[in-house]
Structure formats: structure tokens, C-alpha cells
Scaffold this motif. Structure first.
Motif, PDB file in Angstrom:
ATOM      1  N   ALA A 111      37.254  40.572  36.840  1.00 33.54           N
ATOM      2  CA  ALA A 111      38.440  41.425  36.942  1.00 33.54           C
ATOM      3  C   ALA A 111      39.359  40.938  38.060  1.00 33.54           C
ATOM      4  O   ALA A 111      38.897  40.494  39.112  1.00 33.54           O
ATOM      5  CB  ALA A 111      38.011  42.866  37.200  1.00 33.54           C
ATOM      6  N   GLY A 112      40.649  41.006  37.805  1.00 39.39           N
ATOM      7  CA  GLY A 112      41.632  40.593  38.797  1.00 39.39           C
ATOM      8  C   GLY A 112      41.711  39.081  38.975  1.00 39.39           C
ATOM      9  O   GLY A 112      42.242  38.597  39.965  1.00 39.39           O
ATOM     10  N   ASP A 113      41.207  38.339  38.029  1.00 38.26           N
ATOM     11  CA  ASP A 113      41.215  36.886  38.119  1.00 38.26           C
ATOM     12  C   ASP A 113      42.028  36.308  36.956  1.00 38.26           C
ATOM     13  O   ASP A 113      42.179  36.942  35.920  1.00 38.26           O
ATOM     14  CB  ASP A 113      39.781  36.339  38.074  1.00 38.26           C
ATOM     15  N   THR A 114      42.539  35.107  37.143  1.00 37.97           N
ATOM     16  CA  THR A 114      43.304  34.446  36.093  1.00 37.97           C
ATOM     17  C   THR A 114      42.885  32.986  35.984  1.00 37.97           C
ATOM     18  O   THR A 114      42.576  32.347  36.989  1.00 37.97           O
ATOM     19  CB  THR A 114      44.822  34.479  36.372  1.00 37.97           C
ATOM     20  N   VAL A 115      42.862  32.502  34.764  1.00 38.02           N
ATOM     21  CA  VAL A 115      42.629  31.075  34.551  1.00 38.02           C
ATOM     22  C   VAL A 115      43.921  30.359  34.911  1.00 38.02           C
ATOM     23  O   VAL A 115      44.995  30.713  34.438  1.00 38.02           O
ATOM     24  CB  VAL A 115      42.208  30.783  33.095  1.00 38.02           C
TER      25      VAL A 115
END
Length: 182
Positions: free
Chosen positions: A54-58
Motif C-alpha cells: 500500500a502507498g507504493d508505486t512501480v
């Protein structure tokens, strides 16, 4: 980190795919930048053993010979996330799955091919309440939902949900990809 499937995007398409794949016995992770209105499916996904970043992006994917090897995320830095397959479910413009400038529309993570009219005046209808053409813009896939980059099929990168071109049944597009992976 290694999974059977990495799902990029935690909206309805991503969580639907994650839940179905997790229930089928595949080890999955959903990389989800923001909050979702779909908390019940998320809870089911986690209860089935799925992982949510959660709260992460590639931020980047390493592609060699039309095969996605691994992805990197903003929070994990240089830690590589490897998988047999990846599913791109990042949505369209409001979720930044597609980005537009005055002269082009692009997919920001992998540079997937995008199907759109070159004349930007045709991206919107003049009447506010009219069906808006930009809602049908999306990435190009083959008949098996695998994305295309520079006209080449990436053999283990699939797409589902709103990021697809045309009018899309979000849940059915996710389940279509799942049927190919199970």
C-alpha cells in the motif's frame, strides 16, 4: 522478492485479479499507490494470503527480449520484485495510468503503446455532458491481453481494467487475464 504474479494497481481490476489468482494457489502481490473504494475485496484478498504494498508505486520495469524480468517501486528502491507474470491495472488519466500532454498520450511506467487520435482536439467532446472520447483511449494489447511496446508483444505483461482501449468491463477484463494465468 519473488511472486508468481505482480499486480500493478489496487483498484477494482487489480484486486479482482489478485483475489482470483490467490484463491487459485498462486502467490501474488498488489502494488497499490492509493486508497481504494473497494475495501471488501481488499480484505478478502488479504484473508486469502495476498500481499498489498500500500502507498507504493512501480517506477520502472526491466524488459529484455520482450519479457518483463522484474519491477522496482518507489518505496523499495533497488529491491527487485520478480514474477512469472505481471498485470498492469493502473487505470486511465485520473489515477495516472495514462498521462497526456498537449501533443501526446503515454503510459508512464513501461511506455506501452497507446491507441489515440493524434489530433488532440478530438480527445474531448465540446458538450460537457456528452460521452467523452478520451474515456476510450487506452493501451494496445494482443488478443491474449498482453501489452505491446513499440509494436512488440511483451510475453508476460498483461493489462486489465480501465487502462485498456475502448469500453471495458473492468471485472471481466481482470477475470479474462486470470483465466490465462491459472
Amino acid at each position: 522478492m519473488r511472486y508468481d504474479v505482480v499486480i500493478i494497481g489496487g483498484g477494482l481490476a487489480g484486486i479482482t485479479a489478485g483475489l482470483k489468482l490467490q484463491q487459485s494457489g498462486l502467490h501474488t502481490v498488489v502494488v497499490s499507490a492509493g486508497l481504494s473504494l473497494h475495501e471488501t475485496p481488499r480484505a478478502e484478498y488479504v484473508s486469502a494470503g495476498g500481499t498489498i504494498l500500500a502507498g507504493d508505486t512501480v517506477v520502472k520495469g526491466i524488459i529484455e527480449d520482450e519479457h518483463l524480468k522484474h519491477v522496482l517501486t518507489s518505496n523499495l528502491g533497488v529491491t527487485e520484485i520478480h514474477a512469472e507474470n505481471f498485470i498492469l491495472c493502473t487505470g486511465k488519466f485520473f489515477s495516472k495510468g495514462l498521462v497526456s500532454t498537449m501533443d501526446r498520450i503515454y503510459e508512464p511506467i513501461f511506455g506501452c503503446d497507446v491507441d489515440y487520435e493524434a489530433d488532440h482536439s478530438k480527445w474531448v467532446a465540446p458538450e460537457f455532458g456528452a460521452e467523452q472520447p478520451f474515456m476510450s483511449i487506452g493501451i494496445v494489447t494482443d488478443e491474449n491481453s498482453r501489452v505491446m511496446i513499440e509494436g512488440k508483444v511483451i510475453d508476460n505483461l498483461y493489462a486489465a481494467g480501465e487502462i485498456l482501449a475502448g469500453k471495458v468491463d473492468i471485472v471481466e477484463s481482470a477475470l479474462k487475464v486470470c483465466r490465462k494465468l491459472i
